[in-house]
Design an enzyme around this catalytic site. Structure first.
Site, PDB file in Angstrom:
ATOM      1  N   GLY A 205       0.899  -1.108   0.158  1.00 38.78           N
ATOM      2  CA  GLY A 205      -0.013  -0.132  -0.188  1.00 38.78           C
ATOM      3  C   GLY A 205       0.930   1.164   0.264  1.00 38.78           C
ATOM      4  N   ASN A 206       0.332   2.479   0.097  1.00 43.90           N
ATOM      5  CA  ASN A 206       0.913   3.685   0.417  1.00 43.90           C
ATOM      6  C   ASN A 206       0.499   4.534   1.440  1.00 43.90           C
ATOM      7  OD1 ASN A 206      -1.033   5.744  -0.614  1.00 43.90           O
ATOM      8  ND2 ASN A 206      -1.015   4.187  -2.322  1.00 43.90           N
ATOM      9  N   ARG A 207       1.322   5.690   1.629  1.00 45.60           N
ATOM     10  CA  ARG A 207       0.801   6.443   2.844  1.00 45.60           C
ATOM     11  C   ARG A 207      -0.298   7.402   2.350  1.00 45.60           C
ATOM     12  NH1 ARG A 207       6.676   6.775   4.195  1.00 45.60           N
ATOM     13  NH2 ARG A 207       6.420   8.956   3.532  1.00 45.60           N
ATOM     14  N   SER A 208      -1.008   7.463   1.621  1.00 50.61           N
ATOM     15  CA  SER A 208      -1.896   8.594   1.188  1.00 50.61           C
ATOM     16  C   SER A 208      -2.923   8.547   2.375  1.00 50.61           C
ATOM     17  CB  SER A 208      -2.469   8.300  -0.203  1.00 50.61           C
ATOM     18  OG  SER A 208      -3.766   9.108  -0.301  1.00 50.61           O
ATOM     19  N   ALA A 273      -4.172   7.813  -4.429  1.00 48.16           N
ATOM     20  CA  ALA A 273      -2.997   6.977  -4.760  1.00 48.16           C
ATOM     21  C   ALA A 273      -3.347   5.711  -5.107  1.00 48.16           C
ATOM     22  CB  ALA A 273      -2.090   7.301  -3.774  1.00 48.16           C
TER      23      ALA A 273
END
Ligand code: CTP
Length: 407
Positions: A205-208, A273
């Site tokens: 995943g990502n930190r959005s 994102a």
């Protein structure tokens, strides 16, 4: 800044304490102006202690200071939260029978009214007509949030979250208004990051944080749009007042919901994102050291669909309305040869969308941050600099560009 927090006599009056605190903590000067009935819910001592200023309700207190005029004249913003049906009616009628209504009549600064009441009252034609009167005079009326009300019932009528109210006040103070220019329009916005599962407990995943998409949803809803927010990352933000939220996890889930919701949309904004790749295989059981070392050490990935590019293609194919405005985002870093803006311009061409909001990221910029700025790219035009400010201030500029495009 000098903020007047008006408080009317509803059960949500206790939440006004949080609003006062929030402004005080940010360094603002706060004057609380309750109605008589507000003081039956929260005592003057509480508001005085929180604001550090004296509290009165009547135009007859401190007459020598001409307080009924001074409070409104000195304000940089007046926010009434909660506003009851009665206060909304009195403001619409131009009354001045207590300090709060007199202050509103005097104020030339932004006035923000935040109604909170039972759904039946909110939906009553008398209340709705009064709300229209307020809006037609340039007062911002925030739509109530949906949810559990004082009793067992639920529906629209709750006071929105403190942070949302404060954001709207600050956006108005920054010079942006909320004309109802998206009334009758369906706006679909993706927010947050998608997550791609490796096994039942792990994901890529990502930190959005989802803040930009949520701010856009709030501004679009405030401007009258019917907003659908497609949210990844289990975004832990309060639900924007006036928006319908659809939670998704993976890119493919987001794609399916976006394609469905875009079928009758006037505007689609991809602020999410999106994970470009996902694990080729999702293990049914938690992968373990010793057993699954090879799979853990090197995860095979496959490419995800490009939702934004495919929405543009779907519009070309007639599956999304021809007039639908499609907006993308690009978070870029520059390097020795190419600037962030040049990378964004190349992406704009590649994706084929109508507008692209380009941010420069890196060094802790943008993700999860409260402020944001960059460029707005439009076909055949020079990049428009987007003024920095809160994500709401940035969103107001993006929505302005969307409205101009719709016209
Ligand atoms: N986007 C999308 N689907 C994807 C990837 C991105 O819809 N699979 C959208 C994003 O929501 C955003 C825009 O495309 O509006 C640009 O996202 P970004 O991640 O910057 O673009 P990528 O195509 O992934 O390019 P890069 O190689 O720079 O990551």
């Amino acid at each position: 800044m000098n903020i007047v927090v008006g408080v009317a006599g509803g059960i949500a009056a206790y939440k006004a304490c949080h609003i006062v605190r929030s402004f005080k903590e940010a360094g603002d000067e706060v004057t609380v102006v309750p109605t008589e009935s507000a003081l039956r819910f929260v005592g003057a001592a509480t508001f005085e202690a929180l604001s550090g200023n004296r509290v009165s309700t009547s135009v007859f207190s401190d007459v020598d200071e001409v307080r009924h005029v001074r409070v409104g004249q000195e304000a940089d913003a007046v926010v009434i939260a909660p506003a009851t049906a009665d206060v909304v009616a009195r403001i619409a009628g131009g009354h001045a029978n207590d300090l709060l209504t007199a202050t509103v009549l005097v104020a030339t600064c932004p006035v923000i009214v935040v109604p909170a009441m039972h759904t039946e009252m909110w939906n009553n034609p008398a209340v709705q007509a009064n709300v229209q009167v307020l809006r037609s005079r340039g007062i911002t009326v925030i739509e109530p949030a949906h949810g559990r009300l004082t009793g067992k019932d639920s529906g629209p009528g709750r006071l929105p979250d403190t942070e949302q109210i404060v954001d709207v006040v600050r956006t108005r103070m920054a010079g942006y208004s909320f004309p109802l220019d998206l009334a009758g329009k369906k706006v679909v916005i993706s927010a947050g990051g998608t997550q791609e599962p490796l096994d039942p407990v792990r994901y890529l995943g990502n930190r959005s944080s989802g803040r930009q998409g949520y701010a856009l949803a709030e501004i679009a809803a405030q401007r009258g749009a019917d907003v659908v927010l497609v949210a990844g990352n289990h975004v832990a933000l309060p639900l924007p007042a006036g928006a319908r939220v659809v939670d998704v996890v993976t890119t493919r889930e987001m794609e399916a919901v976006m394609n469905q919701e875009a079928k009758d949309a006037d505007v689609v904004i991809m602020a999410a994102a999106v994970a470009d790749f996902r694990p080729a295989n999702e293990a049914a059981f938690k992968m373990k050291k010793g057993n699954d070392d090879a799979a853990l050490a090197s995860v095979e990935l496959v490419e995800n669909p490009d939702i934004l590019a495919s929405l543009v293609k779907r519009r070309d194919a007639g599956e999304v309305p021809a007039g639908c405005v499609i907006v993308g985002f690009a978070a870029e870093t520059g390097d020795a040869d190419t600037s962030a803006l040049e990378y964004a311009q190349a992406k704009f061409e590649r994706k084929g969308c109508d507008l692209l909001m380009a941010n420069e990221v890196g060094e802790g910029k943008v993700f999860g941050q409260l402020d944001n700025a960059g460029w707005l790219l439009r076909r055949g035009e020079e990049p428009q600099v987007v003024h920095s400010g809160s994500k709401h201030v940035v969103s107001a500029q993006i929505v302005d560009a969307v409205v101009a495009h719709l016209q």
